[in-house]
Write a protein that holds these residues in place. Sequence first.
Motif, PDB file in Angstrom:
ATOM      1  N   UNK A 219       0.785  -1.024  -0.025  1.00 15.51           N
ATOM      2  CA  UNK A 219      -0.021  -0.060   0.113  1.00 15.51           C
ATOM      3  C   UNK A 219       1.087   1.121   0.019  1.00 15.51           C
ATOM      4  N   UNK A 220       0.633   2.089  -0.930  1.00 21.44           N
ATOM      5  CA  UNK A 220       1.418   3.299  -1.097  1.00 21.44           C
ATOM      6  C   UNK A 220       0.672   4.414  -1.689  1.00 21.44           C
ATOM      7  N   UNK A 221       0.593   5.377  -0.845  1.00 21.10           N
ATOM      8  CA  UNK A 221      -0.245   6.624  -1.222  1.00 21.10           C
ATOM      9  C   UNK A 221       0.745   7.874  -0.697  1.00 21.10           C
ATOM     10  N   UNK A 222       1.432   8.328  -1.837  1.00 20.74           N
ATOM     11  CA  UNK A 222       2.346   9.361  -1.594  1.00 20.74           C
ATOM     12  C   UNK A 222       1.435  10.729  -0.884  1.00 20.74           C
ATOM     13  N   UNK A 223       0.476  11.126  -1.589  1.00 22.87           N
ATOM     14  CA  UNK A 223      -0.131  12.195  -1.233  1.00 22.87           C
ATOM     15  C   UNK A 223      -0.659  12.231   0.302  1.00 22.87           C
ATOM     16  N   UNK A 224      -1.032  11.004   0.660  1.00 19.33           N
ATOM     17  CA  UNK A 224      -1.621  10.824   2.004  1.00 19.33           C
ATOM     18  C   UNK A 224      -0.666  10.509   3.134  1.00 19.33           C
ATOM     19  N   UNK A 225       0.647  10.210   2.621  1.00 20.67           N
ATOM     20  CA  UNK A 225       1.721  10.103   3.371  1.00 20.67           C
ATOM     21  C   UNK A 225       1.767   8.802   4.019  1.00 20.67           C
ATOM     22  N   UNK A 226       1.189   7.595   3.331  1.00 20.24           N
ATOM     23  CA  UNK A 226       1.023   6.361   3.870  1.00 20.24           C
ATOM     24  C   UNK A 226       1.615   5.215   3.061  1.00 20.24           C
ATOM     25  N   UNK A 227       2.171   4.387   3.825  1.00 19.60           N
ATOM     26  CA  UNK A 227       2.670   3.051   2.806  1.00 19.60           C
ATOM     27  C   UNK A 227       2.761   2.090   3.979  1.00 19.60           C
ATOM     28  N   UNK A 228       2.758   0.738   3.532  1.00 21.05           N
ATOM     29  CA  UNK A 228       2.796  -0.530   4.081  1.00 21.05           C
ATOM     30  C   UNK A 228       2.959  -1.514   3.438  1.00 21.05           C
ATOM     31  N   UNK A 229       3.810  -2.463   3.955  1.00 19.38           N
ATOM     32  CA  UNK A 229       4.052  -3.751   3.120  1.00 19.38           C
ATOM     33  C   UNK A 229       3.625  -5.080   4.063  1.00 19.38           C
ATOM     34  N   UNK A 230       2.888  -5.731   3.428  1.00 22.49           N
ATOM     35  CA  UNK A 230       2.344  -6.947   4.113  1.00 22.49           C
ATOM     36  C   UNK A 230       3.284  -7.941   4.542  1.00 22.49           C
ATOM     37  N   UNK A 231       3.263  -8.451   5.529  1.00 25.35           N
ATOM     38  CA  UNK A 231       4.101  -9.605   6.199  1.00 25.35           C
ATOM     39  C   UNK A 231       3.673 -10.900   5.936  1.00 25.35           C
ATOM     40  N   UNK A 232       4.391 -11.742   5.562  1.00 28.06           N
ATOM     41  CA  UNK A 232       4.010 -13.151   5.318  1.00 28.06           C
ATOM     42  C   UNK A 232       4.594 -13.761   4.259  1.00 28.06           C
ATOM     43  N   UNK A 233       4.621 -13.111   3.065  1.00 26.61           N
ATOM     44  CA  UNK A 233       5.076 -13.491   1.898  1.00 26.61           C
ATOM     45  C   UNK A 233       6.698 -13.438   1.805  1.00 26.61           C
ATOM     46  N   UNK A 234       7.390 -14.509   1.011  1.00 29.84           N
ATOM     47  CA  UNK A 234       8.832 -14.356   1.061  1.00 29.84           C
ATOM     48  C   UNK A 234       9.200 -15.577  -0.159  1.00 29.84           C
TER      49      UNK A 234
ATOM     50  N   UNK B 260      10.125   3.379   0.786  1.00 29.80           N
ATOM     51  CA  UNK B 260       8.870   3.948   0.842  1.00 29.80           C
ATOM     52  C   UNK B 260       8.728   4.933   1.679  1.00 29.80           C
ATOM     53  N   UNK B 261       9.328   4.980   2.989  1.00 23.45           N
ATOM     54  CA  UNK B 261       9.355   6.032   3.922  1.00 23.45           C
ATOM     55  C   UNK B 261      10.021   7.017   3.532  1.00 23.45           C
ATOM     56  N   UNK B 262      11.106   6.748   2.913  1.00 22.49           N
ATOM     57  CA  UNK B 262      12.129   7.843   2.568  1.00 22.49           C
ATOM     58  C   UNK B 262      11.333   8.849   1.103  1.00 22.49           C
ATOM     59  N   UNK B 263      10.720   8.021   0.377  1.00 25.24           N
ATOM     60  CA  UNK B 263       9.890   8.623  -0.634  1.00 25.24           C
ATOM     61  C   UNK B 263       8.887   9.528  -0.111  1.00 25.24           C
ATOM     62  N   UNK B 264       8.325   9.122   0.972  1.00 25.62           N
ATOM     63  CA  UNK B 264       7.111  10.080   1.599  1.00 25.62           C
ATOM     64  C   UNK B 264       7.654  11.170   2.351  1.00 25.62           C
ATOM     65  N   UNK B 265       9.036  10.873   2.896  1.00 24.78           N
ATOM     66  CA  UNK B 265       9.720  11.928   3.712  1.00 24.78           C
ATOM     67  C   UNK B 265      10.046  13.098   2.730  1.00 24.78           C
ATOM     68  N   UNK B 266      10.183  12.939   1.397  1.00 21.01           N
ATOM     69  CA  UNK B 266      10.750  13.686   0.333  1.00 21.01           C
ATOM     70  C   UNK B 266       9.558  14.231  -0.669  1.00 21.01           C
ATOM     71  N   UNK B 267       8.242  14.038  -0.296  1.00 13.90           N
ATOM     72  CA  UNK B 267       7.561  14.395  -1.228  1.00 13.90           C
ATOM     73  C   UNK B 267       7.098  15.889  -1.191  1.00 13.90           C
TER      74      UNK B 267
END
Length: 280
Positions: free
Chosen positions: A242-257, A273-280
């Motif tokens: 989940x990545x929404x640059x405008x809303x400043x939200x990101x997430x990566x589901x655990x469990x897959x590998x 992702x966190x760095x991209x949001x920080x630089x928006x």
Amino acid sequence: PGGKLYCHTCAYEVPPNEKEGHIYSKVHIKNRTSAMDAFKMIQARGDQLWREGQSLEEVDGTMKIVCQCGKNAAWWEIVQWYQDGFHASTKWHKKWAAYAGAELKSPKPWEESRRRRWEDMMAALEGPAAKRPRLQPAAGSSTSSSSSSSISSSTDAAALSIEAPSAATNLDSVSAKPVVTPSAVGYTEPSETDKEGATRDAANRYAPQLPCPELRWGFFDKKRKDLYIWCNPCATYVGRIKFNLNAGHSDCEEGGSCEHFTSAVRAQYKAAMAKAIQWK
């Protein structure tokens, strides 16, 4: 076709009775020089294109250098792209690199092995493969199975067909069986159309570039606005983003590998992702 000759260097048909004259024409010689210069650059750094979000791909029947920033050019323009950092200095590439966290790619343990395989493949184009000692794995690592690679090329041909060698993996988890990310259980394998569409959607959302060439965007859930990560060699959905640059939200589901998308790689991508949001 039809008794006509086609010059792949100049990309047009040549009447048979003009063959000799064309080969020695200024236009052909200039194009041939450009093609050879470009091919030499591909030989020198083709295995590193992925680090800058770029690849050599066939687009509408023509080989091109394609960048994830959205730009592409004829393959022989690779020389211009890299001279004095021309392409990397453009505003559209800088914008992509900032959001994608391109500079976060740390050296991978498989890159040295991949480099040697690339050099062997390039050497084979110029005659019998050079005889040289095979690369031995570093202490604490293992070798991966070799992958098929092919380049069709001739001295006077500007049309290349390149399939880059698959990257050797960090085999800390090579024995680990791929695990489907929970949200994708029961999903079918994505088609190339699905992958291309998901890649466009990821770019439109400025999602950071995936950390290794084996991983692809496989599917975009338009209803939930989720991006799914597909591992090509493992044939498994290994992540949901989940990545929404405008809303400043990101997430990566655990469990897959899988061996290409380990917990360390997941952590690296979450940081991007966190760095991209920080630089928006």
